[in-house]
Design an enzyme around this catalytic site. Structure first.
Site, short mmCIF file in Angstrom:
data_model
loop_
_atom_site.label_atom_id
_atom_site.label_comp_id
_atom_site.label_asym_id
_atom_site.label_seq_id
_atom_site.Cartn_x
_atom_site.Cartn_y
_atom_site.Cartn_z
CG PHE A 19 -1.57 1.24 1.62
CD1 PHE A 19 -2.18 2.08 0.70
CD2 PHE A 19 -1.53 1.64 2.96
CE1 PHE A 19 -2.76 3.28 1.10
CE2 PHE A 19 -2.10 2.83 3.37
CZ PHE A 19 -2.71 3.65 2.44
CB ILE A 20 2.85 3.02 2.60
CG1 ILE A 20 1.68 2.92 3.58
CG2 ILE A 20 3.49 4.41 2.70
CD1 ILE A 20 2.06 3.08 5.04
CB THR A 26 3.87 1.84 13.05
OG1 THR A 26 2.65 2.07 13.74
CG2 THR A 26 4.59 0.72 13.80
CG ASP A 27 1.01 5.89 15.47
OD1 ASP A 27 0.81 4.73 15.05
OD2 ASP A 27 0.10 6.75 15.51
CD GLU A 28 -0.46 0.11 15.06
OE1 GLU A 28 -0.53 -1.01 15.57
OE2 GLU A 28 -1.06 0.44 14.01
CE1 TYR A 80 3.19 -3.62 11.61
CE2 TYR A 80 1.85 -2.26 13.07
CZ TYR A 80 2.68 -2.39 11.96
OH TYR A 80 2.98 -1.27 11.20
CE LYS A 96 7.36 -1.31 11.16
NZ LYS A 96 7.92 -1.42 9.77
N PRO A 111 -18.04 -4.44 10.57
CG PRO A 111 -16.28 -5.95 10.20
CD PRO A 111 -17.21 -5.01 9.50
CG ASN A 123 -11.79 2.59 15.25
OD1 ASN A 123 -10.93 3.29 14.71
ND2 ASN A 123 -11.51 1.62 16.10
CG HIS A 142 -8.70 -2.54 20.14
ND1 HIS A 142 -10.00 -2.48 19.75
CD2 HIS A 142 -8.01 -1.76 19.27
CE1 HIS A 142 -10.11 -1.70 18.68
NE2 HIS A 142 -8.91 -1.26 18.38
#
Ligand code: NAD
Ligand code: TYD
Length: 360
Positions: A12-13, A136-138, A163, A167, A218, A262, A301
């Site tokens: 994608f990116i 990523t900021d995650e 994930y 990272k 969902p 979301n 989450h």
């Protein structure tokens, strides 16, 4: 002519970045795209550039040291832009190992091969060589629902999903190369991206695709988790600016202060679809708020992500250009024009993933 080695350029990116770079630099750059073509890699994303003399595709796994070494031996690489990764949190919860292999080992291979090719006997590096690690900021974990709390470059790492843990490990490897070998690298930590070519396992393309087919939308948990959304071209521009103007060895956060729950995102998508679908289009009958379906929450989450982009703005002058309303319209318009793309990527293996993931 400057030569770029882009990893994961069929994703994608990466594919948006390649399009951005050819728009900006035209025939003054050569891009070599190395991609394993996993489920997320798609050469259809690069149809418009595949015939260019200054574009080269190499199908290879970034964990395959010999394959990567060969690229560095055959080309005088000036810039590495490292996107290749397993990138979906839900998949990392189901099957963490491939994330550790690609994201950690693969990054180590990229760093090693670049260092081998670029380092001089006295420990300095050949003129102008630079490595940019896209992250990523995650890695910073989760923020409370406090509008004054943001991720800064100095925020402690606190990853929660396999994930983000993988990272974070890859970021630490890059930092270790910078500290130990004075390796000429930068890290960018960006917030959630959206735009053309995004695989429909991620929230925004999944909601667009499902809504147009009258399928359930969902929502994990209470739908109030917050992500900070950035149009993908703005990310591509930030990566290029950091690589050209950033101070070597530094980390830059990229984000555009566009936090949304979301559930807000889903409402915006539904409204925009109804604004954009022409009267009489049968899909207008399918797009409806009644499709919104609350489902079991994602394990672990993260509640909220939000970037403070102060450093990149002050040092480099980067600003996002695309407001969310405009970006979402451009994204939806792209999906309208690329129905075939969506059909191709959602057939076969994706169907199986979707059924297992959402028990449908
Ligand atoms: P993506 O999943 O769409 O694309 C990943 C690409 O990497 C695919 O083309 C895939 O074939 C390739 N790839 C995977 N494993 C490989 C391997 N072993 N060898 C070679 N190629 C391999 O991902 P994306 O959303 O484009 O993300 C790109 C990068 O940006 C990732 O490093 C991700 O962590 C980071 N990032 C993503 C976001 C986001 O919102 N999507 C935000 C911030 C940072
Ligand atoms: P996603 O696009 O997977 O990105 P990330 O997990 O890397 O932030 O998910 C964005 C948010 O949307 C996240 O809070 C999880 C949520 N989400 C749903 O509610 N339903 C879905 O079907 C998906 C894929 C995500």
């Amino acid at each position: 002519m400057r030569t770029y080695l882009v990893t994961g350029g069929a994703g994608f990116i990466g594919s948006n970045y390649i399009h951005y770079m050819f728009r900006k630099y035209k025939d003054t750059i050569h891009i070599i795209n190395v991609d394993k073509l996993t489920y997320a890699g798609n050469l259809e994303n690069l149809k418009e550039v595949e015939e260019l003399d200054n574009y080269t595709f190499v199908k290879a796994d970034i964990c395959d040291k010999e394959a990567i070494r060969k690229i560095f031996a055959e080309h005088d690489i000036d810039r590495v832009v490292h996107f290749a990764a397993e990138s979906h949190v839900d998949r990392s919860i189901k099957d963490p190992e491939v994330f550790i292999r690609t994201n950690v080992l693969g990054t180590a291979v990229m760093l090693n091969c670049a260092r081998e090719a670029w380092e001089l006997p006295d420990g300095s590096y050949r003129e102008g060589k630079k490595f940019l690690h896209v992250s990523t900021d995650e890695v910073y974990g989760s923020l409370p629902d406090d509008p004054h709390a943001f991720f800064y470059e100095t925020s402690p790492y606190d990853p929660h999903s396999p994930y983000s843990a993988s990272k974070a490990s890859s970021d630490f490897l890059v930092k270790a190369y910078i500290d130990t070998y004075k390796f000429p690298a930068n890290i960018t930590n960006c917030s959630n991206n959206y735009g053309p070519y995004q695989f429909p396992e991620k929230l925004i393309p999944l909601i667009i695709n499902n809504a147009l087919q009258g399928k359930k939308l969902p929502v994990y948990g209470d739908g109030k988790n917050v992500r900070d959304w950035l149009y993908v071209d703005d990310h591509a521009k930030g990566i290029d600016m950091v690589q050209e103007q950033g101070r070597l060895g530094e980390t830059y956060n990229i984000g555009g202060h566009n936090e949304k729950q979301n559930i807000e995102i889903i409402h915006i998508i539904l409204e925009t679809l109804l604004e954009m679908l022409p009267q009489g289009d049968p899909r207008r009958e399918l797009v409806s708020e009644n499709l919104i379906t609350y489902v079991e929450d994602r394990k672990g989450h993260d509640r909220r992500y939000a970037i403070a982009p102060d450093k990149i703005r002050a040092e480099i002058g980067w600003e996002p250009e695309t407001m969310f309303k405009e970006g979402i319209r451009k994204t939806i318009a792209w999906f309208f024009e690329h129905e075939e793309w969506m059909k191709n990527v959602t057939s076969g293996a994706y169907q199986k993933y979707y059924q297992e993931m959402y028990q449908e």
